[in-house]
Design a protein around this motif. Structure first.
Motif, PDB file in Angstrom:
ATOM      1  N   ARG A 100      -4.507   3.245  -1.679  1.00 29.84           N
ATOM      2  CA  ARG A 100      -4.101   2.595  -2.927  1.00 29.84           C
ATOM      3  C   ARG A 100      -3.213   1.412  -2.601  1.00 29.84           C
ATOM      4  O   ARG A 100      -2.275   1.519  -1.801  1.00 29.84           O
ATOM      5  CB  ARG A 100      -3.378   3.584  -3.832  1.00 29.84           C
ATOM      6  N   ASN A 101      -3.472   0.258  -3.262  1.00 25.09           N
ATOM      7  CA  ASN A 101      -2.758  -0.957  -2.894  1.00 25.09           C
ATOM      8  C   ASN A 101      -2.597  -1.896  -4.065  1.00 25.09           C
ATOM      9  O   ASN A 101      -3.187  -1.693  -5.142  1.00 25.09           O
ATOM     10  CB  ASN A 101      -3.488  -1.663  -1.748  1.00 25.09           C
ATOM     11  N   CYS A 102      -1.829  -2.948  -3.836  1.00 24.42           N
ATOM     12  CA  CYS A 102      -1.572  -3.976  -4.847  1.00 24.42           C
ATOM     13  C   CYS A 102      -1.251  -5.279  -4.130  1.00 24.42           C
ATOM     14  O   CYS A 102      -0.410  -5.300  -3.227  1.00 24.42           O
ATOM     15  CB  CYS A 102      -0.406  -3.553  -5.734  1.00 24.42           C
ATOM     16  N   ASP A 153       5.390   4.517  -8.214  1.00 22.68           N
ATOM     17  CA  ASP A 153       4.206   5.381  -8.336  1.00 22.68           C
ATOM     18  C   ASP A 153       4.011   6.226  -7.068  1.00 22.68           C
ATOM     19  O   ASP A 153       3.667   7.404  -7.145  1.00 22.68           O
ATOM     20  CB  ASP A 153       2.950   4.528  -8.570  1.00 22.68           C
ATOM     21  N   SER A 206       0.327  -8.933  -4.762  1.00 19.77           N
ATOM     22  CA  SER A 206       1.092  -9.672  -5.758  1.00 19.77           C
ATOM     23  C   SER A 206       2.270 -10.372  -5.107  1.00 19.77           C
ATOM     24  O   SER A 206       2.744  -9.968  -4.040  1.00 19.77           O
ATOM     25  CB  SER A 206       1.591  -8.717  -6.851  1.00 19.77           C
ATOM     26  N   GLU A 209       0.843  -1.194   0.000  1.00 21.85           N
ATOM     27  CA  GLU A 209       0.000   0.000   0.000  1.00 21.85           C
ATOM     28  C   GLU A 209       0.874   1.238   0.000  1.00 21.85           C
ATOM     29  O   GLU A 209       2.007   1.214   0.496  1.00 21.85           O
ATOM     30  CB  GLU A 209      -0.874   0.044   1.255  1.00 21.85           C
ATOM     31  N   ALA A 252       5.760  -5.924  -9.826  1.00 24.19           N
ATOM     32  CA  ALA A 252       4.491  -5.235  -9.577  1.00 24.19           C
ATOM     33  C   ALA A 252       4.573  -4.370  -8.326  1.00 24.19           C
ATOM     34  O   ALA A 252       4.051  -3.244  -8.291  1.00 24.19           O
ATOM     35  CB  ALA A 252       3.363  -6.253  -9.451  1.00 24.19           C
ATOM     36  N   ILE A 253       5.229  -4.894  -7.300  1.00 26.16           N
ATOM     37  CA  ILE A 253       5.370  -4.126  -6.066  1.00 26.16           C
ATOM     38  C   ILE A 253       6.327  -2.955  -6.261  1.00 26.16           C
ATOM     39  O   ILE A 253       6.097  -1.851  -5.750  1.00 26.16           O
ATOM     40  CB  ILE A 253       5.834  -5.036  -4.913  1.00 26.16           C
ATOM     41  N   LEU A 295       4.435  -0.139  -7.873  1.00 27.65           N
ATOM     42  CA  LEU A 295       3.629   0.629  -6.916  1.00 27.65           C
ATOM     43  C   LEU A 295       4.521   1.570  -6.109  1.00 27.65           C
ATOM     44  O   LEU A 295       4.139   2.714  -5.820  1.00 27.65           O
ATOM     45  CB  LEU A 295       2.868  -0.313  -5.989  1.00 27.65           C
TER      46      LEU A 295
END
Length: 556
Positions: free
Chosen positions: A381-383, A397, A385, A252, A390-391, A394
């Motif tokens: 906002r989170n991910c 970003d 994986s 996150e 991918a992390i 994030l």
């Protein structure tokens, strides 16, 4: 219980360096004084109320000086002189009592219960004439006091007892007094405190119901709990490997805002900081957003309050947001000037305790009660994986958006109040800012000669002691330096010329160019070109960066 007996204990604890001996002294007192156990466990920490109780005595050093003068007949100038000589207003009060110009023939014996009643009354005084009433109440206590009693009364009023007793000592003493003192007993007391933040309740239950009673204590809506703390990871991959080496992680945004614990009880919403301060009044817009968009009868939710620019939509730095945290008046103006978003990322209670539930289940419950995402309230906002790429994306970003970095969490982990357990890691740029406490200071030269402009900074070692890592004297505006001085001068415990030793309470965020080995400081390290970033009022002293962290950054 006679207050003089408590003063004797204060003095004995002050003269005792070994923590084990302090623990044993307190444990014996708790066992011998069951009728005052609940008062002792807070008063021994130098405060009249439990950690989450937002009542404040609201007594400054200058008001206390006035009260000492009123009680003893000495001028405030004389009290000020003794204060400068000793570096402790409590010691100045003791000296004033020793040389009392208006001794009464008959004094009343102070009791612990009576002193507590007076402190609670002082906290309740408000409005016109409240300062005068506070002065009268303090003077009334001092007029019945012996010199050493006056010393500790003043220190208690200023909530700066200076006897070296912290929460860990109280925890161990409760375990030793009522449970036996084993590691398991200490863990039971620790867990009970984490879900209550109330050593009065913990001590009473331990005395009456033992370990079994402590195990039954649970979180309660309206009573804040210690938040789960994160460790720092040096990279995204390191964080992933630490929290969930064999599976996916939840990442996150780590926002540059104020961590908030939101309690919902019907239509009532209360907002607490991570230090358990009640800031509901400062954030009426957060309250309104929760009332409108959280569908739960009872809940405890966790998130980050972040300021944003209404014109650009971009987020504002924490130092701007902090103006709202501290503001107690003209709240509508700051609400308009600094609008905020509540970004939710956990749920510890939704109609029932979720502490033992895995993170994925807690997030499902959070999603189920958040009826709509708006500018005022939304999910962080989170991910999810197991792919480092991918992390990493994030993370990049988050930095591009002006945030601090990301949090990496184990989706299967339970909620552990107050613990740094490796279930959650924060990833920020390698050479970053450090959160450090001010241990000493020196008054500046020239036009800033009345300001404490040279600040010595400390980190925590493994034992909890502070080790200095350098001196800070740049990055301040005149206004910031005046504020630093205003906040540090009440913490002075010793003065020698223009140098002062401080109670380590003020936490600052400091940036630097590099860390170098240095024999000049007892940490063996020094920050090169440190620069003031801002105050970290959202952090407790126990949250400052560790010596281990400094060493790891140096090794890099």
């Amino acid at each position: 219980m006679e207050y003089g007996r408590l003063v004797e204990l204060y003095a004995e604890l002050s003269a005792t360096e070994a923590n084990t001996e302090q623990t044993a002294l307190i444990a014996r007192t708790l066992t011998a004084r069951p009728e005052t156990v609940e008062l002792l466990v807070t008063l021994l920490q130098g405060r009249p109320f439990v950690a989450w109780d937002d009542r404040d005595l609201g007594v400054s050093s200058s008001l206390t000086r006035t009260a000492i003068a009123k009680a003893t007949g000495h001028s405030e100038a004389q009290i000020e002189e003794w204060w400068r000589e000793t570096g402790d207003l409590g010691s100045a009060a003791a000296r004033a009592i020793e040389n009392d110009r208006q001794q009464t023939l008959f004094g009343q014996s102070l009791t612990v219960e009576g002193v507590q009643d007076t402190l609670e009354a002082i906290a309740a005084y408000d409005g016109a004439g409240s300062q005068e009433r506070k002065v009268d109440a303090i003077a009334g206590l001092l007029s019945d006091a012996e010199p050493e009693t006056a010393q500790y009364l003043v220190r208690t009023v200023l909530e700066n007892l200076r006897i070296g007793v912290g929460e860990g000592t109280i925890r161990d003493a409760i375990a030793q007094a009522f449970l036996g003192g084993s590691e398991a007993d200490i863990a039971a007391v620790e867990r009970a405190y984490q879900v209550t933040n109330d050593y009065r309740t913990v001590a009473a239950v331990a005395r009456g119901s033992g370990v079994e009673g402590l195990a039954e204590l649970e979180i309660q809506v309206g009573r804040p709990i210690a938040v789960m703390l994160a460790e720092k990871a040096e990279s995204v991959r390191t964080g992933m490997d630490r929290v969930a080496p064999d599976g996916p992680v939840l990442a996150e945004y780590k926002y540059d805002g104020m961590r908030a614990q939101v309690h919902v009880d019907g239509a009532d919403v209360t907002v607490f900081t991570r230090r358990l301060a009640d800031v509901t009044a400062q954030f009426p817009d957060v309250v309104a957003a929760v009332q409108e968009h959280v569908d739960a009868e009872q809940a405890i939710l966790e998130g980050e309050i972040v300021g944003y620019d209404p014109e650009t939509g971009g987020t504002l730095p924490f130092q701007t947001l902090s103006k709202r945290i501290k503001r107690k008046y003209d709240l509508q103006a700051t609400k308009t000037e600094i609008p905020v978003t509540l970004l939710l990322f956990d749920a510890m209670y939704v109609e029932e305790s979720l502490l033992e539930a895995p993170l994925t289940q807690r997030l499902d419950r959070l999603e189920s009660v958040l009826t709509e995402s708006t500018q005022e309230i939304e999910r962080a906002r989170n991910c999810m994986s197991e792919d480092p790429a991918a992390i990493e994306a994030l993370y990049e970003d988050a930095l591009a958006a002006g945030q601090e970095g990301i949090m990496v969490k184990n989706p299967a982990a339970t909620y552990q109040p107050g613990n740094r357990v490796g279930y959650m890691m924060k990833v920020k740029p390698t050479l970053e800012t450090l959160d450090l406490v001010v241990t000493r200071a020196t008054y500046s030269e020239g036009r800033r000669s009345n300001q404490l402009g040279r600040l010595y900074l400390g980190c925590r070692d493994a034992s909890g002691e502070f080790k200095e890592v350098g001196r800070l004297s740049t990055g301040f505006t005149d206004e910031e330096l005046a504020t630093v001085t205003e906040r540090l001068e009440p913490l002075i415990v010793e003065t020698e010329g223009r140098d002062v030793v401080l109670d380590p309470e003020l936490v600052l965020e400091v940036e630097f160019e590099e860390i170098q080995a240095s024999p000049e400081y007892d940490s063996s390290y020094a920050l090169r070109f440190p620069r003031f970033v801002g105050f970290r009022d959202d952090l407790a002293v126990s949250d400052v960066d560790t010596l281990d962290r400094v060493e790891r950054l140096y090794d890099q």
